[in-house]
Design a protein around this motif. Structure first.
Motif, PDB file in Angstrom:
ATOM      1  N   ALA A  29       4.399   9.220 -10.358  1.00 33.31           N
ATOM      2  CA  ALA A  29       4.837   8.616  -9.094  1.00 33.31           C
ATOM      3  C   ALA A  29       5.867   9.480  -8.365  1.00 33.31           C
ATOM      4  O   ALA A  29       6.680   8.960  -7.597  1.00 33.31           O
ATOM      5  CB  ALA A  29       5.391   7.225  -9.346  1.00 33.31           C
ATOM      6  N   ILE A  30       5.834  10.781  -8.583  1.00 26.91           N
ATOM      7  CA  ILE A  30       6.777  11.679  -7.919  1.00 26.91           C
ATOM      8  C   ILE A  30       6.665  11.499  -6.402  1.00 26.91           C
ATOM      9  O   ILE A  30       5.571  11.502  -5.846  1.00 26.91           O
ATOM     10  CB  ILE A  30       6.498  13.157  -8.296  1.00 26.91           C
ATOM     11  N   GLY A  31       7.799  11.313  -5.770  1.00 23.27           N
ATOM     12  CA  GLY A  31       7.829  11.167  -4.319  1.00 23.27           C
ATOM     13  C   GLY A  31       7.496   9.778  -3.806  1.00 23.27           C
ATOM     14  O   GLY A  31       7.420   9.572  -2.593  1.00 23.27           O
ATOM     15  N   MET A  32       7.332   8.822  -4.681  1.00 22.30           N
ATOM     16  CA  MET A  32       7.012   7.463  -4.241  1.00 22.30           C
ATOM     17  C   MET A  32       8.097   6.958  -3.283  1.00 22.30           C
ATOM     18  O   MET A  32       9.275   7.020  -3.602  1.00 22.30           O
ATOM     19  CB  MET A  32       6.935   6.512  -5.450  1.00 22.30           C
ATOM     20  N   PRO A  33       7.721   6.468  -2.125  1.00 26.61           N
ATOM     21  CA  PRO A  33       8.723   5.899  -1.227  1.00 26.61           C
ATOM     22  C   PRO A  33       9.344   4.625  -1.811  1.00 26.61           C
ATOM     23  O   PRO A  33       8.673   3.848  -2.496  1.00 26.61           O
ATOM     24  CB  PRO A  33       7.926   5.571   0.040  1.00 26.61           C
ATOM     25  N   ARG A  34      10.607   4.429  -1.542  1.00 23.39           N
ATOM     26  CA  ARG A  34      11.322   3.256  -2.072  1.00 23.39           C
ATOM     27  C   ARG A  34      10.649   1.959  -1.634  1.00 23.39           C
ATOM     28  O   ARG A  34      10.545   1.015  -2.421  1.00 23.39           O
ATOM     29  CB  ARG A  34      12.782   3.315  -1.591  1.00 23.39           C
ATOM     30  N   ALA A  35      10.174   1.889  -0.406  1.00 25.36           N
ATOM     31  CA  ALA A  35       9.526   0.668   0.082  1.00 25.36           C
ATOM     32  C   ALA A  35       8.259   0.348  -0.713  1.00 25.36           C
ATOM     33  O   ALA A  35       7.945  -0.825  -0.933  1.00 25.36           O
ATOM     34  CB  ALA A  35       9.194   0.798   1.566  1.00 25.36           C
ATOM     35  N   VAL A  36       7.551   1.364  -1.145  1.00 27.67           N
ATOM     36  CA  VAL A  36       6.345   1.149  -1.960  1.00 27.67           C
ATOM     37  C   VAL A  36       6.738   0.548  -3.303  1.00 27.67           C
ATOM     38  O   VAL A  36       6.117  -0.411  -3.769  1.00 27.67           O
ATOM     39  CB  VAL A  36       5.565   2.473  -2.138  1.00 27.67           C
ATOM     40  N   LEU A  37       7.767   1.096  -3.938  1.00 32.58           N
ATOM     41  CA  LEU A  37       8.232   0.542  -5.206  1.00 32.58           C
ATOM     42  C   LEU A  37       8.675  -0.910  -5.035  1.00 32.58           C
ATOM     43  O   LEU A  37       8.319  -1.771  -5.844  1.00 32.58           O
ATOM     44  CB  LEU A  37       9.384   1.366  -5.784  1.00 32.58           C
TER      45      LEU A  37
END
Length: 141
Positions: A29-37
């Motif tokens: 999940a490298i680079g996953m946007p915070r909103a997605v998490l």
């Protein structure tokens, strides 16, 4: 021996820690946007693992709580690995009341096959029946 406490209370989750690990240190999940998490946590059954009130591990289950579950985003912080916390976390996930008597419980792993095999996970019995849409670099744009 330090006791591991595992909770499904989302209010206890250290979301900045989870975000930092997944978006910067995980292999998936490298680079996953915070909103997605945050959206993923909101719509999943989440397990936090804590030692002395500090979060040291996490697991998330995507499920309908009736027939299917998919175990994702499992991690234990590197500085506390080797103490059995990963096993305890998976045990807690599999023991959760809402995850009993499911027809299918899946996961994907690149390097922890031995851990999950201890809990009855096997390669798919009918791999030809499985299909996926997989975008491994979706967060790197």
């Amino acid at each position: 021996m330090t006791t591991l406490h595992i909770s499904t209370n989302k209010a206890d989750l250290d979301v900045p820690l989870i975000y930092q690990f997944l978006s910067e240190q995980s292999t998936w999940a490298i680079g996953m946007p915070r909103a997605v998490l945050e959206r993923a946590i909101e719509h999943s059954l989440c397990f936090g693992a804590y030692v002395d009130g500090r979060q040291v591990g996490f697991a998330r289950v995507v499920t309908d709580r009736a027939t299917f579950a998919n175990l994702v985003d499992v991690f234990v912080l590197p500085e506390v690995r080797g103490r059995g916390y990963g096993k305890q976390l998976v045990e807690a996930v599999l023991a959760h009341a809402d995850l009993q008597n499911l027809r299918r419980f899946t996961l994907a792993t690149g390097d922890a096959h031995g851990l999950y095999a201890q809990f009855g996970f096997t390669p798919p019995l009918r791999p030809a029946s499985l299909m996926e849409r997989y975008f491994p670099n979706i967060y790197s744009n």
